[in-house]
Write a protein that holds these residues in place. Structure first.
Motif, PDB file in Angstrom:
ATOM      1  N   ASN A   1       1.756   3.946   3.280  1.00 57.78           N
ATOM      2  CA  ASN A   1       1.563   2.985   4.299  1.00 57.78           C
ATOM      3  C   ASN A   1       2.390   3.677   5.504  1.00 57.78           C
TER       4      ASN A   1
ATOM      5  N   VAL B   1       0.759  -1.261  -0.002  1.00 56.62           N
ATOM      6  CA  VAL B   1      -0.032  -0.028  -0.143  1.00 56.62           C
ATOM      7  C   VAL B   1       0.735   1.325  -0.107  1.00 56.62           C
TER       8      VAL B   1
ATOM      9  N   THR C   1      -2.687   3.751  -3.215  1.00 52.37           N
ATOM     10  CA  THR C   1      -2.708   2.788  -4.603  1.00 52.37           C
ATOM     11  C   THR C   1      -2.363   1.458  -3.779  1.00 52.37           C
ATOM     12  N   ILE C   2      -2.967   0.381  -4.380  1.00 52.45           N
ATOM     13  CA  ILE C   2      -2.655  -1.038  -3.776  1.00 52.45           C
ATOM     14  C   ILE C   2      -2.124  -1.489  -4.978  1.00 52.45           C
TER      15      ILE C   2
ATOM     16  N   PRO D   1     -11.518  -2.500  -1.306  1.00 50.24           N
ATOM     17  CA  PRO D   1     -10.754  -1.802  -0.178  1.00 50.24           C
ATOM     18  C   PRO D   1     -11.656  -1.267   0.625  1.00 50.24           C
TER      19      PRO D   1
ATOM     20  N   LEU E   1      -1.570   4.999   6.006  1.00 48.93           N
ATOM     21  CA  LEU E   1      -2.529   6.057   5.342  1.00 48.93           C
ATOM     22  C   LEU E   1      -2.139   7.503   5.870  1.00 48.93           C
TER      23      LEU E   1
ATOM     24  N   ALA F   1      -3.103  -2.743   5.733  1.00 51.66           N
ATOM     25  CA  ALA F   1      -2.513  -1.420   6.213  1.00 51.66           C
ATOM     26  C   ALA F   1      -3.467  -1.065   7.839  1.00 51.66           C
TER      27      ALA F   1
END
Length: 601
Positions: A80, A77, A92-93, A112, A82, A186
């Motif tokens: 990370n 992520v 963005t993943i 998500p 957040l 996360a």
């Protein structure tokens, strides 16, 4: 029977991954068949056939591709942890599906979800499919696996500060649902942007409009006969002279001047009218000088042909051919040509000679008397003892010269109560309530101000913008600030708005050299930690937010001692700051240290 089995085995396993299973199963199954034929026993034949069918089913199952559990290490992520930016939690993943995971007939929808105490938020899902699925989703190969990216976005709410980002899956294999457990990728959210504080921006107070001395103007006209310049007295002139004389008996009034403008009508030619207008001016001035009680300074001039006055009178009249006359005035600039063209309009000119031209043979008089206002001492005394005898402007002025903040607030409250229909008084009381943190009352007072004529005023719109930013309503705040450009501290509010919109570079530019918590935060969010720390050190009246931001700066520079001392100061002013620090990821690396724990106790 033998032919069917031979055909089945000759085709081989459905997939290479099951080759080992078949290499063991085939010899065993052949041995069983030979045993059945040898003994030729019906009962034994049935048993062994059933066993053979079971082995065949196991072989078929072993040949199927499956969708198994997805592990956290398959996902990364960014950012990370957040982070809140522009009132949103976005990022963005990146997912990496391993080799031989994604079945060729499989479909996986990935959603998500940000889970926090009391609720959760869902972002847009993304769907991936295997190589044999017909569809428009991104395809993941079975043998090679694949890497994909997926964006997420959530509207921030304060509870998200302590949250976890999980992925939930909706999967099918050959149109049958497959359960895949959710995976956590996360934990936590940095919410430093939300330290921007609208309550610290000074609200807009309406200018008093106070004028200590006021001007009183008395007007009169002396009219002249055609081609004459002798002065004829009238009641308006006598009233003007009386007003001038009255100032001698009133110490609060004094004559400033008398303005005289003598004119001739624009007929008769320039040369004649020049002499005539000049004579009218001189005779008027001499007449005024003979008035025993009028010794005002006289400012006199004359206009030979008063075309401007002529146009105004025609425009205000209902005269025949009005538009045609106005057109002539616009077309011809030469006075002689204008006069000739207008005289050609015979019917219209007859009306002009009767109703318009005589009004331009005049001397216009304007007497200006200055009335002295109350002294500051008188205004303060009346504000304290007889406020009802003061005008709204005088009471607003009293608030600016009051002996204390408390007294100024009292004058503002009295003014709004005495003059509720005056939008300026209610806006100023709204500003006072905003500074006290009484935001509901502020909103009600601003509504009253808007309804009484202040809807388009810069001050009320500025204060409405502050209320909008308290609720992180950036759209409304921007609209209000667009109508408040003339307010003195517009840049401070604009800088705050840019922070809330996540436009940190613009916020830094808007704040400029301003020294405030919000200005420091803009620098911090832009990555200028040293500059932010310098601004905070130079704030004269430090509050809990100041020290908390100092602690964040110190944490980013890994200065434990400064972190602890700043948090102690912040908690000493506002105990809530200690609880905030205990869950703020800005301080995560210090949470287990005894010094940190002691600082936030």
């Amino acid at each position: 029977m033998q032919t069917n089995l031979y055909t089945f085995f000759k085709k081989g396993p459905p997939h290479e991954s099951n080759y080992c299973f078949f290499s063991i199963f085939v010899p065993i199954y052949c041995f069983l068949i030979k045993t059945i034929i040898y003994f030729n026993n019906n009962r034994m034949k049935k048993i062994l056939l059933r066993l053979g069918i079971c082995f065949a089913a196991m072989a078929a199952l072993a040949s199927c591709q499956d969708l198994g559990e997805l592990k956290p290490e398959y996902f990364t992520v960014n950012p990370n942890p957040l982070e809140v930016k522009g009132g949103k939690v976005e990022g963005t993943i990146t997912a990496t599906f391993p080799e031989k995971y994604f079945a060729e007939n499989g479909i996986v929808e990935v959603t998500p979800v940000l889970v926090y105490e009391g609720g959760e938020a869902t972002s847009e899902p993304a769907t991936y499919q295997g190589a044999k699925v017909e569809g428009n989703n991104e395809t993941i190969q079975y043998k090679a696996g694949g890497t994909v990216t997926q964006n997420f976005s959530f509207d921030y709410v304060p509870a998200m500060k302590q949250s976890k980002l999980v992925l939930r899956f909706k999967a099918t294999l050959k149109d049958k649902a497959v359960e895949i457990p959710e995976v956590e990728i996360a934990v936590g959210c940095i919410a430093t942007e939300t330290l921007a504080c609208a309550a610290e921006v000074e609200p807009a107070v309406t200018a008093t409009g106070f004028m200590r001395d006021t001007a009183e103007v008395t007007k009169a006209d002396i009219m002249f006969q055609i081609q004459q310049s002798n002065v004829r007295n009238n009641k308006d002139v006598r009233a003007l002279n009386a007003a001038a004389a009255a100032t001698a008996k009133d110490k609060t009034r004094s004559v400033q001047s008398i303005e005289v403008i003598s004119t001739a009508s624009p007929d008769g030619g320039v040369e004649l009218n020049e002499k005539l207008a000049n004579a009218r001016q001189k005779n008027t001035v001499n007449f005024l000088k003979t008035q025993r009680n009028n010794r005002a300074a006289i400012d006199a001039k004359y206009i030979a042909q008063d075309w401007e006055g002529f146009q105004q009178l025609v425009n205000e009249s209902n005269i025949q051919d009005k538009e045609l006359i106005l057109s002539v005035l616009g077309t011809y600039q030469d006075p002689a040509e204008r006069e000739a063209q207008i005289k050609n309009l015979s019917a219209a000119y007859t009306e002009l000679a009767k109703d318009i031209l005589p009004k331009l043979r005049r001397s216009q008089l304007a007497l200006t008397v200055i009335k002295a206002g109350k002294t500051d001492e008188q205004i303060l005394d009346m504000a304290r003892n007889n406020p009802s005898e003061l005008s709204p402007e005088e009471l607003m002025h009293a608030a600016t010269i009051a002996a204390s903040v408390e007294e100024a607030a009292s004058f503002t409250e009295i003014n709004a109560k005495q003059n509720p229909e005056n939008w300026k008084t209610t806006n100023n009381l709204a500003a006072l309530n905003y500074a006290k943190g009484q935001f509901d009352e502020t909103k009600n007072l601003l509504a009253s101000a808007a309804n009484n004529g202040g809807a388009e005023a810069a001050e009320t719109n500025f204060n409405y913008a502050l209320l909008a930013m308290l609720d992180f309503n950036t759209e409304d705040a921007a609209a209000y600030l667009g109508k408040a450009a003339s307010v003195e501290n517009i840049n401070e509010a604009q800088g705050l708005l840019y922070i809330q919109k996540g436009e940190y570079a613009k916020a830094v530019e808007a704040f400029g050299d301003m020294v405030s918590n919000n200005a420091a935060l803009a620098q911090l969010l832009s990555g200028n930690v040293d500059r932010a720390a310098s601004i905070l050190e130079n704030i004269t009246d430090k509050n809990g937010n100041t020290y908390y931001l100092m602690a964040v700066c110190a944490a980013r520079e890994n200065n434990l001692e400064k972190v602890c001392s700043s948090l102690k100061s912040a908690a000493g002013i506002c105990k809530k700051k200690a609880a905030d620090a205990a869950t703020d990821l800005e301080f995560a690396k210090f949470w287990l240290l005894d010094e940190f724990k002691a600082a936030i106790q």
